[in-house]
Design a protein around this motif. Structure first.
Motif, PDB file in Angstrom:
ATOM      1  N   UNK A  35      -6.506   1.267   4.428  1.00  0.00           N
ATOM      2  CA  UNK A  35      -6.973   2.322   3.520  1.00  0.00           C
ATOM      3  C   UNK A  35      -7.506   3.499   4.325  1.00  0.00           C
ATOM      4  N   UNK A  36      -8.309   3.207   5.342  1.00  0.00           N
ATOM      5  CA  UNK A  36      -8.861   4.284   6.175  1.00  0.00           C
ATOM      6  C   UNK A  36      -7.739   5.055   6.870  1.00  0.00           C
ATOM      7  N   UNK A  37      -6.732   4.342   7.363  1.00  0.00           N
ATOM      8  CA  UNK A  37      -5.610   4.998   8.037  1.00  0.00           C
ATOM      9  C   UNK A  37      -4.881   5.917   7.066  1.00  0.00           C
ATOM     10  N   UNK A  38      -4.625   5.437   5.848  1.00  0.00           N
ATOM     11  CA  UNK A  38      -3.936   6.260   4.854  1.00  0.00           C
ATOM     12  C   UNK A  38      -4.767   7.483   4.466  1.00  0.00           C
ATOM     13  N   UNK A  39      -6.069   7.306   4.330  1.00  0.00           N
ATOM     14  CA  UNK A  39      -6.937   8.432   3.992  1.00  0.00           C
ATOM     15  C   UNK A  39      -6.969   9.428   5.149  1.00  0.00           C
ATOM     16  N   UNK A  68       0.834  -1.204   0.000  1.00  0.00           N
ATOM     17  CA  UNK A  68       0.000   0.000   0.000  1.00  0.00           C
ATOM     18  C   UNK A  68       0.870   1.257   0.000  1.00  0.00           C
ATOM     19  N   UNK A  69       1.927   1.255   0.780  1.00  0.00           N
ATOM     20  CA  UNK A  69       2.789   2.428   0.865  1.00  0.00           C
ATOM     21  C   UNK A  69       3.687   2.585  -0.356  1.00  0.00           C
ATOM     22  N   UNK A  70       3.928   1.519  -1.084  1.00  0.00           N
ATOM     23  CA  UNK A  70       4.739   1.620  -2.300  1.00  0.00           C
ATOM     24  C   UNK A  70       4.044   2.491  -3.340  1.00  0.00           C
ATOM     25  N   UNK A  71       2.729   2.614  -3.238  1.00  0.00           N
ATOM     26  CA  UNK A  71       1.960   3.439  -4.175  1.00  0.00           C
ATOM     27  C   UNK A  71       1.855   4.888  -3.716  1.00  0.00           C
ATOM     28  N   UNK A  72       2.380   5.165  -2.543  1.00  0.00           N
ATOM     29  CA  UNK A  72       2.337   6.523  -1.996  1.00  0.00           C
ATOM     30  C   UNK A  72       3.515   7.344  -2.508  1.00  0.00           C
ATOM     31  N   UNK A  73       3.513   8.610  -2.169  1.00  0.00           N
ATOM     32  CA  UNK A  73       4.622   9.475  -2.564  1.00  0.00           C
ATOM     33  C   UNK A  73       5.896   9.020  -1.851  1.00  0.00           C
ATOM     34  N   UNK A 126      -6.276  -3.747  -4.875  1.00  0.00           N
ATOM     35  CA  UNK A 126      -5.277  -2.694  -4.942  1.00  0.00           C
ATOM     36  C   UNK A 126      -4.848  -2.168  -3.586  1.00  0.00           C
ATOM     37  N   UNK A 127      -5.727  -2.162  -2.611  1.00  0.00           N
ATOM     38  CA  UNK A 127      -5.320  -1.729  -1.279  1.00  0.00           C
ATOM     39  C   UNK A 127      -4.910  -2.916  -0.425  1.00  0.00           C
ATOM     40  N   UNK A 128      -5.571  -4.051  -0.639  1.00  0.00           N
ATOM     41  CA  UNK A 128      -5.265  -5.235   0.154  1.00  0.00           C
ATOM     42  C   UNK A 128      -4.224  -6.141  -0.456  1.00  0.00           C
ATOM     43  N   UNK A 129      -3.950  -5.967  -1.738  1.00  0.00           N
ATOM     44  CA  UNK A 129      -2.945  -6.786  -2.391  1.00  0.00           C
ATOM     45  C   UNK A 129      -3.362  -8.232  -2.596  1.00  0.00           C
ATOM     46  N   UNK A 166      -0.238  11.695  -2.931  1.00  0.00           N
ATOM     47  CA  UNK A 166      -0.411  11.101  -4.253  1.00  0.00           C
ATOM     48  C   UNK A 166      -0.455   9.585  -4.126  1.00  0.00           C
ATOM     49  N   UNK A 167      -1.317   8.952  -4.874  1.00  0.00           N
ATOM     50  CA  UNK A 167      -1.435   7.499  -4.841  1.00  0.00           C
ATOM     51  C   UNK A 167      -1.687   6.976  -6.239  1.00  0.00           C
ATOM     52  N   UNK A 168      -0.895   6.011  -6.658  1.00  0.00           N
ATOM     53  CA  UNK A 168      -1.114   5.377  -7.939  1.00  0.00           C
ATOM     54  C   UNK A 168      -2.037   4.196  -7.736  1.00  0.00           C
ATOM     55  N   UNK A 169      -3.053   4.072  -8.554  1.00  0.00           N
ATOM     56  CA  UNK A 169      -3.983   2.952  -8.463  1.00  0.00           C
ATOM     57  C   UNK A 169      -3.356   1.656  -8.945  1.00  0.00           C
ATOM     58  N   UNK A 170      -2.318   1.766  -9.717  1.00  0.00           N
ATOM     59  CA  UNK A 170      -1.835   0.560 -10.378  1.00  0.00           C
ATOM     60  C   UNK A 170      -0.746  -0.151  -9.623  1.00  0.00           C
TER      61      UNK A 170
END
Length: 193
Positions: free
Chosen positions: A86-90, A40-45, A150-153, A107-111
């Motif tokens: 996801x809630x924590x990140x939001x 989840x964090x790999x998709x973050x800034x 995508x959030x849970x992998x 920033x978060x990439x969906x992919x």
């Protein structure tokens, strides 16, 4: 590999209010949750202040402090954990945005590298959360599929098992859900420009 039977038993005990079961469960699922958090964090800034360990610990604090969940099995528990992360990140993105008084949102990439690269630059996490909430109103299952994948992998097969649907259904829901989110995020970018 997790001792699936033991995890299921502990989840059942926790769901019935046995707080000690969650403490016993923690070391059995910690590595897997850490992997989900890292993904989840790999998709973050790149300069994100949360680290995977902190995200997992925050998720466990919320699990321990909240009402015990009724989880059928390991996949169902991972679904709950993914939603919590996801809630924590939001929540974190909202607090950062509030602290900056509206300056650049997280920033978060969906992919996952190969999947949504064609859809352009990463989406703002708050805009993504709003679009995912809108998708949940329009089609709850598609929103769950996106959240799990995508959030849970979770894999396609794990997602199908968690939701009690077929693999082709998950594949179709993933495609349609991504298209919905992409259209909403593109509209949001158009308004911001």
């Amino acid at each position: 590999m997790l001792a699936t039977h033991e995890v299921t038993k502990l989840l059942g005990r926790w769901g019935k209010g046995d707080r000690g079961a969650l403490a016993t469960l923690t070391p059995l699922v910690y590595t897997e949750l850490h992997r989900l958090a890292a993904r989840a964090l790999a998709r973050e800034r790149p300069d994100h202040t949360l680290q995977p360990t902190a995200l997992v610990h925050e998720a466990f604090l919320r699990l321990h402090g909240g009402r015990p969940a009724s989880c059928r099995d390991r996949v169902h528990f991972l679904t709950l954990a993914a939603r919590l992360m996801r809630r924590i990140l939001v929540d974190h993105a909202r607090s950062v945005k509030a602290a900056r008084r509206g300056a650049g949102a997280v920033r978060l990439s969906l992919d996952r590298a190969e999947e949504l690269a064609a859809y352009g630059p990463p989406a703002d996490l708050l805009a993504l959360d709003a679009a995912l909430s809108e998708l949940a109103v329009a089609d709850a299952r598609k929103a769950q599929v996106i959240e799990l994948r995508f959030f849970g992998g979770l894999s396609v097969e794990e997602t199908a098992s968690a939701l009690g649907v077929s693999v082709p259904t998950v594949i179709l829901d993933t495609r349609l859900g991504r298209a919905f989110l992409f259209s909403r995020l593109q509209v949001g970018r158009g308004r911001a420009s």
